[in-house]
Scaffold this motif. Structure first.
Motif, PDB file in Angstrom:
ATOM      1  N   THR A 341      68.346  74.863  35.087  1.00 51.08           N
ATOM      2  CA  THR A 341      68.087  73.423  35.075  1.00 51.08           C
ATOM      3  C   THR A 341      68.965  72.754  34.019  1.00 51.08           C
ATOM      4  O   THR A 341      69.332  73.376  33.013  1.00 51.08           O
ATOM      5  CB  THR A 341      66.598  73.144  34.782  1.00 51.08           C
ATOM      6  N   MET A 342      69.303  71.477  34.248  1.00 56.58           N
ATOM      7  CA  MET A 342      70.280  70.814  33.380  1.00 56.58           C
ATOM      8  C   MET A 342      69.612  70.101  32.205  1.00 56.58           C
ATOM      9  O   MET A 342      68.590  69.443  32.362  1.00 56.58           O
ATOM     10  CB  MET A 342      71.104  69.823  34.188  1.00 56.58           C
ATOM     11  N   ILE A 343      70.238  70.262  31.035  1.00 58.69           N
ATOM     12  CA  ILE A 343      69.712  69.633  29.811  1.00 58.69           C
ATOM     13  C   ILE A 343      70.662  68.516  29.406  1.00 58.69           C
ATOM     14  O   ILE A 343      71.857  68.764  29.174  1.00 58.69           O
ATOM     15  CB  ILE A 343      69.614  70.675  28.681  1.00 58.69           C
ATOM     16  N   LYS A 344      70.132  67.303  29.297  1.00 57.03           N
ATOM     17  CA  LYS A 344      70.961  66.167  28.872  1.00 57.03           C
ATOM     18  C   LYS A 344      70.411  65.582  27.576  1.00 57.03           C
ATOM     19  O   LYS A 344      69.289  65.868  27.190  1.00 57.03           O
ATOM     20  CB  LYS A 344      70.964  65.093  29.967  1.00 57.03           C
ATOM     21  N   GLY A 345      71.211  64.756  26.949  1.00 50.57           N
ATOM     22  CA  GLY A 345      70.747  64.051  25.744  1.00 50.57           C
ATOM     23  C   GLY A 345      70.913  64.834  24.462  1.00 50.57           C
ATOM     24  O   GLY A 345      70.438  64.400  23.411  1.00 50.57           O
ATOM     25  N   LEU A 346      71.594  65.976  24.513  1.00 50.50           N
ATOM     26  CA  LEU A 346      71.729  66.800  23.303  1.00 50.50           C
ATOM     27  C   LEU A 346      72.507  66.082  22.201  1.00 50.50           C
ATOM     28  O   LEU A 346      72.136  66.149  21.030  1.00 50.50           O
ATOM     29  CB  LEU A 346      72.408  68.135  23.645  1.00 50.50           C
ATOM     30  N   ASP A 347      73.586  65.395  22.594  1.00 47.58           N
ATOM     31  CA  ASP A 347      74.399  64.725  21.568  1.00 47.58           C
ATOM     32  C   ASP A 347      73.624  63.586  20.913  1.00 47.58           C
ATOM     33  O   ASP A 347      73.666  63.414  19.685  1.00 47.58           O
ATOM     34  CB  ASP A 347      75.708  64.187  22.167  1.00 47.58           C
ATOM     35  N   PHE A 358      69.740  73.804  17.469  1.00 49.26           N
ATOM     36  CA  PHE A 358      70.264  75.144  17.692  1.00 49.26           C
ATOM     37  C   PHE A 358      69.990  75.570  19.130  1.00 49.26           C
ATOM     38  O   PHE A 358      68.894  75.360  19.647  1.00 49.26           O
ATOM     39  CB  PHE A 358      69.617  76.128  16.721  1.00 49.26           C
ATOM     40  N   HIS A 359      70.996  76.184  19.729  1.00 45.97           N
ATOM     41  CA  HIS A 359      70.834  76.703  21.084  1.00 45.97           C
ATOM     42  C   HIS A 359      70.272  78.118  21.027  1.00 45.97           C
ATOM     43  O   HIS A 359      70.621  78.883  20.131  1.00 45.97           O
ATOM     44  CB  HIS A 359      72.183  76.788  21.800  1.00 45.97           C
ATOM     45  N   ALA A 360      69.445  78.449  22.008  1.00 48.29           N
ATOM     46  CA  ALA A 360      68.966  79.831  22.147  1.00 48.29           C
ATOM     47  C   ALA A 360      69.351  80.291  23.552  1.00 48.29           C
ATOM     48  O   ALA A 360      70.463  80.761  23.754  1.00 48.29           O
ATOM     49  CB  ALA A 360      67.470  79.893  21.874  1.00 48.29           C
ATOM     50  N   GLY A 361      68.471  80.102  24.528  1.00 46.00           N
ATOM     51  CA  GLY A 361      68.786  80.524  25.899  1.00 46.00           C
ATOM     52  C   GLY A 361      69.452  79.422  26.680  1.00 46.00           C
ATOM     53  O   GLY A 361      68.845  78.818  27.565  1.00 46.00           O
ATOM     54  N   THR A 362      70.732  79.140  26.370  1.00 43.55           N
ATOM     55  CA  THR A 362      71.483  78.157  27.165  1.00 43.55           C
ATOM     56  C   THR A 362      72.723  78.833  27.733  1.00 43.55           C
ATOM     57  O   THR A 362      73.153  79.881  27.239  1.00 43.55           O
ATOM     58  CB  THR A 362      71.960  76.954  26.311  1.00 43.55           C
ATOM     59  N   ARG A 363      73.287  78.230  28.760  1.00 48.20           N
ATOM     60  CA  ARG A 363      74.622  78.651  29.206  1.00 48.20           C
ATOM     61  C   ARG A 363      75.405  77.416  29.629  1.00 48.20           C
ATOM     62  O   ARG A 363      74.813  76.365  29.918  1.00 48.20           O
ATOM     63  CB  ARG A 363      74.534  79.689  30.324  1.00 48.20           C
ATOM     64  N   ALA A 364      76.716  77.563  29.649  1.00 51.66           N
ATOM     65  CA  ALA A 364      77.571  76.441  30.015  1.00 51.66           C
ATOM     66  C   ALA A 364      77.565  76.272  31.525  1.00 51.66           C
ATOM     67  O   ALA A 364      77.714  77.243  32.270  1.00 51.66           O
ATOM     68  CB  ALA A 364      78.987  76.692  29.512  1.00 51.66           C
ATOM     69  N   GLY A 365      77.362  75.037  31.987  1.00 47.81           N
ATOM     70  CA  GLY A 365      77.461  74.719  33.406  1.00 47.81           C
ATOM     71  C   GLY A 365      78.800  74.059  33.688  1.00 47.81           C
ATOM     72  O   GLY A 365      79.641  73.957  32.790  1.00 47.81           O
ATOM     73  N   THR A 369      78.512  70.745  31.105  1.00 48.74           N
ATOM     74  CA  THR A 369      77.057  70.583  31.082  1.00 48.74           C
ATOM     75  C   THR A 369      76.425  71.822  30.438  1.00 48.74           C
ATOM     76  O   THR A 369      77.052  72.875  30.326  1.00 48.74           O
ATOM     77  CB  THR A 369      76.482  70.408  32.505  1.00 48.74           C
ATOM     78  N   ILE A 370      75.186  71.642  29.991  1.00 46.15           N
ATOM     79  CA  ILE A 370      74.430  72.748  29.398  1.00 46.15           C
ATOM     80  C   ILE A 370      73.224  73.014  30.287  1.00 46.15           C
ATOM     81  O   ILE A 370      72.458  72.099  30.624  1.00 46.15           O
ATOM     82  CB  ILE A 370      73.963  72.386  27.960  1.00 46.15           C
ATOM     83  N   LEU A 371      73.062  74.289  30.646  1.00 52.19           N
ATOM     84  CA  LEU A 371      71.962  74.678  31.527  1.00 52.19           C
ATOM     85  C   LEU A 371      71.002  75.609  30.789  1.00 52.19           C
ATOM     86  O   LEU A 371      71.412  76.387  29.917  1.00 52.19           O
ATOM     87  CB  LEU A 371      72.511  75.402  32.770  1.00 52.19           C
ATOM     88  N   ALA A 372      69.723  75.516  31.167  1.00 50.37           N
ATOM     89  CA  ALA A 372      68.713  76.424  30.609  1.00 50.37           C
ATOM     90  C   ALA A 372      68.955  77.821  31.168  1.00 50.37           C
ATOM     91  O   ALA A 372      69.248  77.986  32.345  1.00 50.37           O
ATOM     92  CB  ALA A 372      67.320  75.944  30.985  1.00 50.37           C
ATOM     93  N   ASN A 373      68.839  78.816  30.298  1.00 46.91           N
ATOM     94  CA  ASN A 373      69.150  80.184  30.734  1.00 46.91           C
ATOM     95  C   ASN A 373      68.236  81.203  30.066  1.00 46.91           C
ATOM     96  O   ASN A 373      68.657  82.301  29.743  1.00 46.91           O
ATOM     97  CB  ASN A 373      70.620  80.477  30.384  1.00 46.91           C
ATOM     98  N   GLY A 374      66.987  80.818  29.816  1.00 50.77           N
ATOM     99  CA  GLY A 374      66.096  81.773  29.173  1.00 50.77           C
ATOM    100  C   GLY A 374      64.735  81.167  28.940  1.00 50.77           C
ATOM    101  O   GLY A 374      64.441  80.074  29.447  1.00 50.77           O
ATOM    102  N   ASP A 399      62.397  63.887  21.699  1.00 50.13           N
ATOM    103  CA  ASP A 399      62.181  62.795  22.646  1.00 50.13           C
ATOM    104  C   ASP A 399      63.484  62.227  23.209  1.00 50.13           C
ATOM    105  O   ASP A 399      63.472  61.507  24.201  1.00 50.13           O
ATOM    106  CB  ASP A 399      61.340  61.692  21.993  1.00 50.13           C
ATOM    107  N   LYS A 400      64.607  62.554  22.572  1.00 49.24           N
ATOM    108  CA  LYS A 400      65.913  62.110  23.091  1.00 49.24           C
ATOM    109  C   LYS A 400      66.450  63.090  24.135  1.00 49.24           C
ATOM    110  O   LYS A 400      67.477  62.827  24.765  1.00 49.24           O
ATOM    111  CB  LYS A 400      66.945  62.045  21.945  1.00 49.24           C
ATOM    112  N   ILE A 401      65.814  64.233  24.233  1.00 40.91           N
ATOM    113  CA  ILE A 401      66.347  65.239  25.148  1.00 40.91           C
ATOM    114  C   ILE A 401      65.784  65.035  26.545  1.00 40.91           C
ATOM    115  O   ILE A 401      64.578  64.922  26.725  1.00 40.91           O
ATOM    116  CB  ILE A 401      66.097  66.650  24.585  1.00 40.91           C
ATOM    117  N   ASP A 402      66.707  64.953  27.474  1.00 44.01           N
ATOM    118  CA  ASP A 402      66.346  64.666  28.858  1.00 44.01           C
ATOM    119  C   ASP A 402      66.405  65.993  29.632  1.00 44.01           C
ATOM    120  O   ASP A 402      67.467  66.431  30.058  1.00 44.01           O
ATOM    121  CB  ASP A 402      67.355  63.626  29.397  1.00 44.01           C
ATOM    122  N   TRP A 403      65.254  66.629  29.716  1.00 46.45           N
ATOM    123  CA  TRP A 403      65.167  67.935  30.369  1.00 46.45           C
ATOM    124  C   TRP A 403      63.753  68.081  30.958  1.00 46.45           C
ATOM    125  O   TRP A 403      62.864  68.654  30.321  1.00 46.45           O
ATOM    126  CB  TRP A 403      65.463  69.047  29.340  1.00 46.45           C
TER     127      TRP A 403
END
Ligand code: AMP
Ligand code: GLY
Length: 421
Positions: A341-347, A358-365, A369-374, A399-403
């Motif tokens: 699933t796509m994660i937006k709003g990180l910046d 900090f990223h943990a279970g993410t991968r590059a889409g 884009t950044i995708l959930a991966n764990g 609250d700024k993260i759109d996921w």
């Protein structure tokens, strides 16, 4: 110096974030890392458990110092393997990592050296373990001997539950179990850097192991943490150093397996004083994230002093601020999490003041884009003059993260905030 960090979680992102700020670091490499770590380090897709591949990576990248994040490669002897080939490593040898890798080893050591911990029995026979459980009665705690990623422990409130947990552990051939006295109290974690002989206190922290608000639902690897933990008063901290940490360091030396690395004591503050629940032989995840936010000194010289046996009189500085880390996890965690699933709003979230992500279970889409991966996907951290302020900053970032497919607990650090009044 060229530094290699082993691992791919939020803890390793925090370590890399801290090391990347060191003027001593020329090149920072992480294996295998994650996209967040990729912003501060070169990523190489090497499996931390493939020790020959890690050794080759050290040679290829001309590595001067290796920092091993997770327990599995430590318990498997990665440090022994790399040190034997001439590469300096931060972290315990295989023999010293038994403090985490074998609960039976840890309990026997505590018994031999008078380190306060729960009374216990150690068994390799199911019927003998069951007889011991019946004799002791509930509540009682049943533990698998080896590493079980937090899943090997049953705190049984009834005899039936304890016997069922015992029977389940003995379905594995060659199983060993530790049966422990149930300890009542508040849990706290304490971290110290150790160089084989000297223990340098780092900080206290508290983790939230249950998935749900109010500490409900199944156990996880940790849904959030904060540091310092005010429940560990300076007086209790002194007790922990003098009666638990330092005797352990001396015991490990006396047993011929001196401990170097981070000693992470899981403690229960009981009515009769602090007791050791468990040792981990690496930084906690997500506790490490809060520690790195609070650390003012350069991390690298401290880790090198641990490896080189020169921690005595080492001067490590901390910020006065408090830190809180909120874990955002993928729907389904701690069961099978939904991935991709796509994660937006990180910046936008990371641009808030006194916030670090900090990223943990993410991968590059595709297309950056950044995708959930764990299961545990992000660690959203805030720093503040009080725990309450740090928590408010962290949740403002959450609250700024759109996921929509992610979730987090809404009450991380509630105990410390209640104490702040
Ligand atoms: P461990 O992996 O040994 O730390 O156990 C995981 C969790 O189980 C701990 O964080 C505690 O919440 C709980 N636990 C472990 N041992 C005990 C004990 N002797 N009494 C009460 N709770 C325990
Ligand atoms: N958060 C607990 C651990 O790292 O073991």
């Amino acid at each position: 110096m060229n530094v290699l960090v082993i691992g791919s979680g939020g803890r390793e992102h925090a370590l890399c974030w801290s090391l990347a700020a060191s003027p001593l670091v020329n090149k920072l490499v992480c294996a295998p890392g994650n996209p967040g770590i990729g912003q501060v380090a070169k990523l190489v897709a090497v499996d931390p458990l493939d020790r020959d591949a890690v050794l080759q990576l050290c040679r290829d990248e001309h590595i001067d110092f290796v920092v091993v994040g997770p327990e599995a490669p430590l318990v498997a002897g990665l440090v022994d393997h790399l040190e034997a080939a001439g590469f300096a490593c931060f972290g315990p040898t295989k023999a010293a990592a038994r403090l985490e890798g074998s609960k039976g080893f840890m309990k026997d050591l505590c018994a031999k050296y008078g380190i306060p911990t729960a009374a216990y029995g150690r068994f390799s026979d199911a019927a003998e373990a069951a007889a011991f459980i019946r004799k002791q009665g509930a509540p009682i705690v049943v533990k698998a001997d080896g590493l079980a990623a937090g899943k090997g422990v049953t705190v049984a409130m009834t005899l039936d539950e304890a016997l069922a947990a015992n029977a389940a552990l003995f379905t594995v051939p060659g199983a060993e179990v530790v049966i422990e006295e149930f300890l009542d109290g508040e849990e706290v974690s304490f971290f110290a850097l150790v160089d084989g002989e000297t223990a340098l206190p780092l900080a206290s922290a508290q983790d939230h192991k249950r998935v749900g608000d109010g500490d409900t639902g199944p156990n996880t690897g940790g849904m959030g943490a904060y540091s310092p933990a005010p429940v560990l008063t300076p007086e209790l901290e002194r007790f922990v150093m003098e009666r638990i940490v330092q005797p352990t360091v001396a015991a490990m030396k006396a047993e011929g397996c001196p401990f170097r690395g981070v000693l992470f004591a899981g403690l229960m503050l009981t009515a009769t004083g602090p007791k050791l629940l468990e040792y981990n032989t690496r930084f906690g995840d997500p506790e490490c994230q809060t520690l790195m936010l609070r650390l003012k000194s350069d991390l690298l010289p401290a880790l090198m002093a641990s490896r080189d046996g020169v921690l005595k009189d080492f001067d490590l500085r901390w910020r006065d601020e408090h830190a809180v880390c909120i874990v955002m996890a993928g729907e389904g965690y701690p069961g099978e999490p939904r991935k991709g699933t796509m994660i937006k709003g990180l910046d936008a979230a990371a641009s808030l003041p006194d916030v670090v992500i900090f990223h943990a279970g993410t991968r590059a889409g595709p297309d950056d884009t950044i995708l959930a991966n764990g299961g545990r996907v992000l660690g959203i951290c805030g720093l503040g003059a009080t725990t309450r302020e740090a928590q408010a900053r962290a949740y403002a970032a959450v609250d700024k993260i759109d996921w929509p497919e992610g979730f987090c607990r809404r009450d991380i650090a509630w105990r410390a905030i209640a104490r702040e009044g």
